[in-house]
Design a protein around this motif. Structure first.
Motif, PDB file in Angstrom:
ATOM      1  N   ILE A  29      22.006 -37.820  16.569  1.00  0.00           N
ATOM      2  CA  ILE A  29      22.772 -38.133  15.360  1.00  0.00           C
ATOM      3  C   ILE A  29      24.252 -38.271  15.701  1.00  0.00           C
ATOM      4  CG2 ILE A  29      23.537 -37.192  13.135  1.00  0.00           C
ATOM      5  CD1 ILE A  29      20.674 -35.945  12.930  1.00  0.00           C
ATOM      6  N   ARG A  30      24.769 -37.371  16.538  1.00  0.00           N
ATOM      7  CA  ARG A  30      26.161 -37.484  16.995  1.00  0.00           C
ATOM      8  C   ARG A  30      26.401 -38.801  17.717  1.00  0.00           C
ATOM      9  NH1 ARG A  30      26.719 -33.244  21.062  1.00  0.00           N
ATOM     10  NH2 ARG A  30      28.852 -33.977  21.321  1.00  0.00           N
ATOM     11  N   ALA A  31      25.343 -39.302  18.369  1.00  0.00           N
ATOM     12  CA  ALA A  31      25.456 -40.549  19.129  1.00  0.00           C
ATOM     13  C   ALA A  31      25.251 -41.785  18.259  1.00  0.00           C
ATOM     14  CB  ALA A  31      24.450 -40.557  20.281  1.00  0.00           C
ATOM     15  N   PHE A 240      28.170 -24.204  22.794  1.00  0.00           N
ATOM     16  CA  PHE A 240      29.513 -24.775  22.736  1.00  0.00           C
ATOM     17  C   PHE A 240      29.930 -25.170  21.330  1.00  0.00           C
ATOM     18  CE2 PHE A 240      27.241 -26.569  26.499  1.00  0.00           C
ATOM     19  CZ  PHE A 240      27.579 -25.544  27.364  1.00  0.00           C
ATOM     20  N   ARG A 241      29.244 -24.693  20.292  1.00  0.00           N
ATOM     21  CA  ARG A 241      29.592 -25.098  18.936  1.00  0.00           C
ATOM     22  C   ARG A 241      30.375 -23.998  18.206  1.00  0.00           C
ATOM     23  NH1 ARG A 241      28.468 -29.081  20.919  1.00  0.00           N
ATOM     24  NH2 ARG A 241      26.759 -30.507  20.475  1.00  0.00           N
ATOM     25  N   GLY A 242      30.572 -22.873  18.872  1.00  0.00           N
ATOM     26  CA  GLY A 242      31.313 -21.797  18.246  1.00  0.00           C
ATOM     27  C   GLY A 242      30.565 -21.133  17.098  1.00  0.00           C
ATOM     28  N   ILE A 243      29.249 -21.300  17.043  1.00  0.00           N
ATOM     29  CA  ILE A 243      28.466 -20.718  15.953  1.00  0.00           C
ATOM     30  C   ILE A 243      28.293 -19.227  16.202  1.00  0.00           C
ATOM     31  CG2 ILE A 243      26.199 -20.695  14.843  1.00  0.00           C
ATOM     32  CD1 ILE A 243      25.976 -23.660  15.439  1.00  0.00           C
ATOM     33  N   ASP A 244      28.611 -18.416  15.212  1.00  0.00           N
ATOM     34  CA  ASP A 244      28.490 -16.971  15.335  1.00  0.00           C
ATOM     35  C   ASP A 244      27.629 -16.448  14.194  1.00  0.00           C
ATOM     36  OD1 ASP A 244      28.678 -14.291  15.661  1.00  0.00           O
ATOM     37  OD2 ASP A 244      30.861 -14.244  15.887  1.00  0.00           O
ATOM     38  N   ARG A 245      26.377 -16.122  14.509  1.00  0.00           N
ATOM     39  CA  ARG A 245      25.444 -15.620  13.502  1.00  0.00           C
ATOM     40  C   ARG A 245      25.251 -14.109  13.648  1.00  0.00           C
ATOM     41  NH1 ARG A 245      20.337 -19.296  14.558  1.00  0.00           N
ATOM     42  NH2 ARG A 245      21.066 -19.107  16.701  1.00  0.00           N
ATOM     43  N   ALA A 425      27.809 -31.318  27.999  1.00  0.00           N
ATOM     44  CA  ALA A 425      27.471 -31.245  26.582  1.00  0.00           C
ATOM     45  C   ALA A 425      28.583 -31.706  25.653  1.00  0.00           C
ATOM     46  CB  ALA A 425      27.071 -29.816  26.222  1.00  0.00           C
ATOM     47  N   GLN A 426      29.824 -31.655  26.105  1.00  0.00           N
ATOM     48  CA  GLN A 426      30.931 -31.980  25.216  1.00  0.00           C
ATOM     49  C   GLN A 426      30.992 -33.476  24.911  1.00  0.00           C
ATOM     50  OE1 GLN A 426      34.371 -30.654  27.361  1.00  0.00           O
ATOM     51  NE2 GLN A 426      34.228 -32.250  28.909  1.00  0.00           N
ATOM     52  N   ASP A 427      31.661 -33.826  23.821  1.00  0.00           N
ATOM     53  CA  ASP A 427      31.875 -35.235  23.507  1.00  0.00           C
ATOM     54  C   ASP A 427      32.605 -35.888  24.676  1.00  0.00           C
ATOM     55  OD1 ASP A 427      30.700 -34.819  21.109  1.00  0.00           O
ATOM     56  OD2 ASP A 427      32.516 -34.958  19.897  1.00  0.00           O
ATOM     57  N   GLY A 428      32.069 -37.002  25.156  1.00  0.00           N
ATOM     58  CA  GLY A 428      32.645 -37.658  26.322  1.00  0.00           C
ATOM     59  C   GLY A 428      32.035 -37.196  27.617  1.00  0.00           C
ATOM     60  N   GLY A 429      31.190 -36.126  27.565  1.00  0.00           N
ATOM     61  CA  GLY A 429      30.507 -35.655  28.763  1.00  0.00           C
ATOM     62  C   GLY A 429      29.361 -36.575  29.153  1.00  0.00           C
ATOM     63  N   SER A 430      28.803 -36.346  30.332  1.00  0.00           N
ATOM     64  CA  SER A 430      27.796 -37.263  30.883  1.00  0.00           C
ATOM     65  C   SER A 430      26.560 -37.388  29.999  1.00  0.00           C
ATOM     66  CB  SER A 430      27.393 -36.811  32.286  1.00  0.00           C
ATOM     67  OG  SER A 430      26.914 -35.475  32.268  1.00  0.00           O
ATOM     68  N   LYS A 436      24.555 -41.891  23.940  1.00  0.00           N
ATOM     69  CA  LYS A 436      25.212 -42.934  23.144  1.00  0.00           C
ATOM     70  C   LYS A 436      24.789 -44.321  23.633  1.00  0.00           C
ATOM     71  CE  LYS A 436      29.641 -43.924  20.947  1.00  0.00           C
ATOM     72  NZ  LYS A 436      29.025 -43.716  19.621  1.00  0.00           N
ATOM     73  N   LEU A 437      24.750 -44.512  24.944  1.00  0.00           N
ATOM     74  CA  LEU A 437      24.298 -45.792  25.492  1.00  0.00           C
ATOM     75  C   LEU A 437      22.824 -46.023  25.150  1.00  0.00           C
ATOM     76  CD1 LEU A 437      26.026 -45.649  29.012  1.00  0.00           C
ATOM     77  CD2 LEU A 437      26.615 -47.151  27.093  1.00  0.00           C
ATOM     78  N   PHE A 438      22.027 -44.951  25.185  1.00  0.00           N
ATOM     79  CA  PHE A 438      20.624 -45.059  24.838  1.00  0.00           C
ATOM     80  C   PHE A 438      20.443 -45.516  23.399  1.00  0.00           C
ATOM     81  CE2 PHE A 438      16.884 -42.652  23.106  1.00  0.00           C
ATOM     82  CZ  PHE A 438      15.898 -43.433  23.688  1.00  0.00           C
ATOM     83  N   VAL A 439      21.167 -44.884  22.485  1.00  0.00           N
ATOM     84  CA  VAL A 439      21.074 -45.248  21.067  1.00  0.00           C
ATOM     85  C   VAL A 439      21.546 -46.684  20.859  1.00  0.00           C
ATOM     86  CG1 VAL A 439      22.042 -44.784  18.770  1.00  0.00           C
ATOM     87  CG2 VAL A 439      21.278 -42.884  20.210  1.00  0.00           C
ATOM     88  N   GLU A 440      22.612 -47.078  21.522  1.00  0.00           N
ATOM     89  CA  GLU A 440      23.133 -48.442  21.358  1.00  0.00           C
ATOM     90  C   GLU A 440      22.179 -49.496  21.915  1.00  0.00           C
ATOM     91  OE1 GLU A 440      26.879 -48.219  23.327  1.00  0.00           O
ATOM     92  OE2 GLU A 440      27.896 -47.221  21.646  1.00  0.00           O
TER      93      GLU A 440
END
Length: 443
Positions: A29-31, A240-245, A425-430, A436-440
């Motif tokens: 979805i992010r992609a 890496f999302r900073g989620i704290d449950r 995992a970060q935006d712009g990471g491998s 993103k290329l896969f979705v496109e």
């Protein structure tokens, strides 16, 4: 819908399958994709607790055992899943088309090869998601491919001294191979057939993209052996999302009271079942180590409460925990694990050294890689009764945590793989760029 293709992601209902699928769905979805995540009717309740997310839908299909909690243990289940699942998955895809929400591409997980056949019959492109390592899949391929697979032709002549050498990797003996690939496994008949179906589909459809839940550079030779393979890991929940449950959970309050990197965290996943002897040896090994420990035993019950009273501040037993959040806690310094791939990958993401005690499936291969290839931990040795004794548990903890030369080397490897995971995992990471290329590329 060119810019927002609709992907149908099909998964088995076990947590070990659903968890990486959920994370892949969010990453897709992010992609730029819309995603429907589908599993069996029986497992659908595990998805209903997910918080609503834009562009993520949930769906189910029947395996013919909708009201059975442990259907997967029923004789003939694999056959039923294929027969009934094929029909009901096809119905689901038709329903999407009729409601103006046509599926653009189907992603099927490892061990659901029939989903790819459904897609092909409906003239729908598909991609395979490997929720085990590329190395495990390379071993499966060496055993079961239709050209020169070892066990395709030699099922009845199994040699227990069998060994396997793959490019760029150490020698694998029987104890290092995925148990599903061995005729000595009670699951061999079903699983070898399922794996052969995967390989036959890929042989017949050589352009199929294979999405692999691994890290960039973790398995270069194994990745190179799989045509059209693409790294999309680490598919780890909330990483890496900073989620704290954590809030007021008692075991986090206990962890908060411990020094940095001092606690041994021991957990064996949602499927492995430890014998009473193994539980006893594990508990005494942890106690005798003198280190604080958090031990997850799914069936601890009242016995766990009684043991907790005797342990005092050294140890805590719980029947469940938020594993990824525990691993990321500053107090955790070692992870005693069955080496399921999700858990192994989570240890890398969190930057925690591993003591591996594999049970079955690909766990044996992962433990081999942890100790001899990736260098982020050690593998515990079992005795003739297949039990890790308390002294061996103590030895392994000393190797990983005592600060000696071996511990320092493990620490360096742990830090290396944690950096790789963060960057991937970060935006712009491998991994994000690949997705993103896969979705496109989806029409």
């Amino acid at each position: 819908m060119k810019n927002h293709p609709h992907l149908l992601l099909v998964s088995q209902h076990a947590h070990g399958h659903l968890n990486p699928c959920i994370q892949l769905a969010l990453n897709l979805i992010r992609a730029g994709a819309r995603v429907t995540l589908a599993t069996t009717v029986n497992g659908f309740h595990k998805l209903k607790s997910l918080p609503p997310h834009h562009n993520l839908s949930l769906a189910s299909f029947s395996d013919g055992h909708d009201d059975e909690v442990n259907a997967a243990k029923t004789p003939g289940y694999v056959h039923d899943l294929r027969r009934v699942g094929s029909e009901t998955l096809a119905d689901l895809i038709h329903t999407f088309s009729q409601t103006g929400n046509k599926v653009t591409l189907l992603v099927f997980t490892l061990f659901l090869p029939w989903a790819a056949v459904v897609a092909r019959e409906l003239h729908l492109p598909s991609a395979l998601l490997l929720i085990q390592t590329a190395t495990s899949f390379s071993i499966y391929n060496r055993f079961f491919n239709s050209r020169d697979g070892i066990f395709v032709f030699n099922k009845q002549h199994f040699d227990p001294s069998i060994s396997l050498k793959l490019p760029g990797l150490p020698l694998f003996t029987q104890r290092d191979l995925p148990t599903f690939a061995l005729p000595t496994s009670p699951y061999f008949s079903d699983m070898s057939s399922v794996i052969q179906q995967h390989l036959e589909f890929l042989e017949q459809n050589p352009n199929t993209v294979v999405l692999v839940n691994t890290l960039d550079g973790l398995e270069p030779d194994s990745m190179a052996s799989i045509p059209n393979a693409m790294v999309v890991g680490p598919l780890v929940s909330s990483s890496f999302r900073g989620i704290d449950r954590r809030s007021s959970l008692y075991y986090f309050q206990w962890l908060d009271s411990k020094p940095d990197k001092s606690v041994v965290f021991a957990s064996f996943g949602s499927m492995a079942v430890l014998s009473e002897t193994q539980k006893d040896e594990l508990l005494h090994g942890l106690i005798e180590s003198g280190r604080p420990f958090l031990l997850v035993l799914r069936d601890a019950g009242e016995d766990g409460k009684l043991i907790n009273e005797k342990l005092g501040e050294q140890g805590l037993i719980t029947d469940w925990c938020l594993q990824m959040e525990v691993l990321r806690h500053r107090a955790v310094g070692c992870f005693v694990t069955h080496c399921g791939w999700n858990s192994t990958l989570e240890s890398m993401v969190a930057g925690v050294g591993v003591v591996g005690y594999p049970q079955f499936a690909d766990q044996t291969t992962n433990a081999k890689m942890v100790e001899e290839v990736w260098g982020n931990g050690v593998r515990a040795e079992v005795d003739e009764g297949m039990v890790v004794r308390r002294g061996e548990i103590g030895r392994c903890l000393e190797v990983v945590m005592d600060g000696g030369e071996r511990a320092e080397e493990i620490k360096k490897r742990v830090e290396k793989w944690k950096r790789v995971a963060e960057e991937s995992a970060q935006d712009g990471g491998s991994s994000f760029v690949s997705l993103k290329l896969f979705v496109e590329s989806i029409g």
